[in-house]
Design a protein around this motif. Sequence first.
Motif, short mmCIF file in Angstrom:
data_model
loop_
_atom_site.label_atom_id
_atom_site.label_comp_id
_atom_site.label_asym_id
_atom_site.label_seq_id
_atom_site.Cartn_x
_atom_site.Cartn_y
_atom_site.Cartn_z
N VAL A 142 0.84 -1.20 0.00
CA VAL A 142 0.00 0.00 0.00
C VAL A 142 0.87 1.25 0.00
CG1 VAL A 142 -1.61 1.36 1.38
CG2 VAL A 142 -2.00 -1.08 1.08
N ALA A 143 1.88 1.27 0.86
CA ALA A 143 2.77 2.42 0.95
C ALA A 143 3.47 2.68 -0.38
CB ALA A 143 3.79 2.21 2.06
N LEU A 144 3.95 1.63 -1.03
CA LEU A 144 4.66 1.79 -2.30
C LEU A 144 3.71 2.20 -3.41
CD1 LEU A 144 7.06 -1.30 -2.14
CD2 LEU A 144 7.64 1.10 -1.79
N ALA A 145 2.53 1.58 -3.47
CA ALA A 145 1.56 1.91 -4.52
C ALA A 145 1.10 3.35 -4.41
CB ALA A 145 0.37 0.96 -4.45
N ALA A 146 1.02 3.87 -3.18
CA ALA A 146 0.56 5.25 -2.97
C ALA A 146 1.67 6.27 -3.15
CB ALA A 146 -0.05 5.38 -1.57
N GLY A 147 2.90 5.81 -3.32
CA GLY A 147 3.99 6.74 -3.61
C GLY A 147 4.83 7.15 -2.42
N PHE A 148 4.69 6.44 -1.28
CA PHE A 148 5.54 6.73 -0.13
C PHE A 148 6.84 5.94 -0.26
CE2 PHE A 148 1.33 7.82 1.39
CZ PHE A 148 1.56 9.00 2.08
N GLY A 149 7.93 6.55 0.11
CA GLY A 149 9.23 5.90 -0.05
C GLY A 149 9.47 4.76 0.91
N SER A 150 8.78 4.77 2.05
CA SER A 150 9.00 3.72 3.05
C SER A 150 7.75 3.57 3.89
CB SER A 150 10.18 4.08 3.96
OG SER A 150 9.87 5.20 4.78
N VAL A 151 7.62 2.40 4.54
CA VAL A 151 6.49 2.15 5.42
C VAL A 151 6.55 3.07 6.64
CG1 VAL A 151 5.35 0.42 6.87
CG2 VAL A 151 6.29 -0.24 4.66
N ARG A 152 7.76 3.32 7.12
CA ARG A 152 7.89 4.17 8.30
C ARG A 152 7.37 5.57 8.01
NH1 ARG A 152 13.52 5.45 11.63
NH2 ARG A 152 12.58 6.90 13.14
N ARG A 153 7.75 6.13 6.87
CA ARG A 153 7.26 7.47 6.53
C ARG A 153 5.74 7.45 6.34
NH1 ARG A 153 7.56 12.40 5.38
NH2 ARG A 153 6.67 13.38 3.52
N PHE A 154 5.25 6.41 5.71
CA PHE A 154 3.80 6.29 5.52
C PHE A 154 3.08 6.29 6.86
CE2 PHE A 154 0.35 2.95 4.92
CZ PHE A 154 -0.61 3.88 4.57
N ASN A 155 3.55 5.49 7.80
CA ASN A 155 2.91 5.42 9.12
C ASN A 155 2.96 6.77 9.83
OD1 ASN A 155 2.27 2.71 8.87
ND2 ASN A 155 4.16 2.01 9.84
N ASP A 156 4.10 7.45 9.74
CA ASP A 156 4.25 8.73 10.41
C ASP A 156 3.29 9.78 9.85
OD1 ASP A 156 6.21 7.68 12.01
OD2 ASP A 156 7.89 8.51 10.88
N VAL A 157 3.21 9.86 8.52
CA VAL A 157 2.34 10.86 7.89
C VAL A 157 0.88 10.55 8.18
CG1 VAL A 157 1.60 11.87 5.70
CG2 VAL A 157 4.02 11.39 6.08
N LEU A 158 0.51 9.28 8.11
CA LEU A 158 -0.87 8.88 8.36
C LEU A 158 -1.27 9.23 9.80
CD1 LEU A 158 -3.18 7.40 6.82
CD2 LEU A 158 -2.42 5.31 7.96
N LYS A 159 -0.39 8.96 10.74
CA LYS A 159 -0.67 9.25 12.14
C LYS A 159 -0.77 10.75 12.38
CE LYS A 159 -1.04 7.99 16.52
NZ LYS A 159 -2.19 7.22 17.01
N THR A 160 0.13 11.52 11.75
CA THR A 160 0.14 12.97 11.95
C THR A 160 -1.09 13.63 11.34
OG1 THR A 160 2.56 12.99 11.96
CG2 THR A 160 1.45 15.08 11.53
N ARG A 161 -1.44 13.25 10.11
CA ARG A 161 -2.52 13.93 9.40
C ARG A 161 -3.91 13.43 9.82
NH1 ARG A 161 -0.76 16.30 4.42
NH2 ARG A 161 -2.96 16.43 3.80
N TYR A 162 -4.06 12.11 10.00
CA TYR A 162 -5.38 11.56 10.24
C TYR A 162 -5.56 11.03 11.67
CZ TYR A 162 -5.97 11.67 5.16
OH TYR A 162 -6.06 12.06 3.84
N GLY A 163 -4.46 10.95 12.42
CA GLY A 163 -4.56 10.43 13.76
C GLY A 163 -4.91 8.96 13.80
N LEU A 164 -4.59 8.22 12.74
CA LEU A 164 -4.94 6.81 12.63
C LEU A 164 -3.75 5.99 12.19
CD1 LEU A 164 -8.35 7.22 10.74
CD2 LEU A 164 -8.09 6.53 13.12
N THR A 165 -3.79 4.70 12.47
CA THR A 165 -2.78 3.76 12.00
C THR A 165 -3.35 2.99 10.81
OG1 THR A 165 -3.55 1.95 13.40
CG2 THR A 165 -1.91 3.48 14.36
N PRO A 166 -2.50 2.34 10.01
CA PRO A 166 -3.02 1.53 8.90
C PRO A 166 -4.04 0.49 9.35
CG PRO A 166 -0.67 1.85 8.64
CD PRO A 166 -1.03 2.41 9.98
#
Length: 493
Positions: A155-179
Amino acid sequence: MHLDPDTCYKAVASHDRRFDGRFFVGVSSTGVYCRPVCAVRTPKRENCTFYESAAAAEKHGFRPCLRCRPELAPGHGLADISGRLAQAAATLIDEGFMAEGSVATLAARIGVTERHLRRLFDAQFGVSVLEYAQTQRLLLAKRLLADTALPVTEVALAAGFGSVRRFNDVLKTRYGLTPLALRRRAADGVADRLVFDLGYRPPFAWEAWLRFLATRAVDGIEAIRDGTYMRTLLVDAGGSTHTGWVRIEHVPRRLVLRVTLSASLARVIPQALGKVRRLCDLGCRPDVVDRHLGELAEAMPGVRLPGSVDGFEIAVRAVVGQVISVVQARRILGALARHAGQALDGTPPDGLRYTFPSAAAIATLPEQGLRDAGVSAGKARTLLALAQRVANGTLALDAHAQPELTVAALREVDGIGDWTAQYVAMRALGWPDAFPGTDYALRKVLGVSTVRAMHERTAQWAPWRAYAAIHLWHRYEAMKDAASAAAEPETIT
């Protein structure tokens, strides 16, 4: 883009689907933003603010609604936004361009300076290019988590995030949610069948759209079964080529098209869905188009432009189809696919076997290779010249190209006249005012004999003459069917 708050609130209160995707409403009492058609209780007027894009709503601190899901809203058509260049850039971002590129390369891709692109974006969407791109990545990831069983890494790669860690961080910061909090289902078998619902603004003349494509369907590349359209896809992204297939079915009760992608397209989901949106003309506003066409659209409201998944394919179809029957053209195109297309791996459904040949594949063929497929000598030379221009990047045949310049460039190719250029502009570029005025069927159904008379007759339908052409072609087919039925001898019993 100016949003009148009173008009927007009326649309929200009435759940008016004509405005779906045209704006988003932020609700201060909940901290979320919604589509105008959200089924929740209408918020109070004083709690509502309105935004041109999902990115603008998120920039002001709102999170996407988990019920109406803003990522499912229909997009904009080419004529919807005054800044066509800004929309071209936004479409490229939606389809994953920024996963590999930068703002500078995006500006170069649409032919403007980086500074000008930033101004266009801020004026049209109320956010910067990077802010828009970040929101689109998050909304795609949210959708993949909700609708597929793809692993979080994919999911992280398909959406254009360079890493799972960055994806998790941005998702948590913007939406307050985990995958895991966003994942609604992960049923067995979902991962190898990627299923997505793409919304549209009603009405949608699905049977007419399907009939247009069925008449021109090429064996091995396309198939129509029980009201469902299927075809093969070839997607170039990140320096790699991905092949697979797509199935599209209409779900009128939900006002969506249900799109199924093969598992082989998992890494290029935004690009594949972008091709489907263009093919189905999902950015269309039928209320605007039909009102302008008047009586012409009354019998068949909601007609869409049958677009393309690849502009070069449409150009080849147009050249091959010159002065021969549709049946002959389909046979030749099928032979070309067998000779120069890529075979699909595995066991694709319903006889789908090859992708349509790419420009690079055609450009490297000897002229005799095209002749062996049934292409005449003159058309073979035209196809080779066209393929070479597209392959080397001197001619772009996609929805981001400037229509007027592209039509002029097509006419410079020996063997391409106004009919072919206008047909390509209509279906490959999605240009709503393209009109192949020399077409025999159009002249026949309108009862005109000269090009000048055709222009005078069709001027009333500008800037939606491409939609008028589709209506007229359907009328011509109906005329032929009626004439054929009248010519049948009566059965004596």
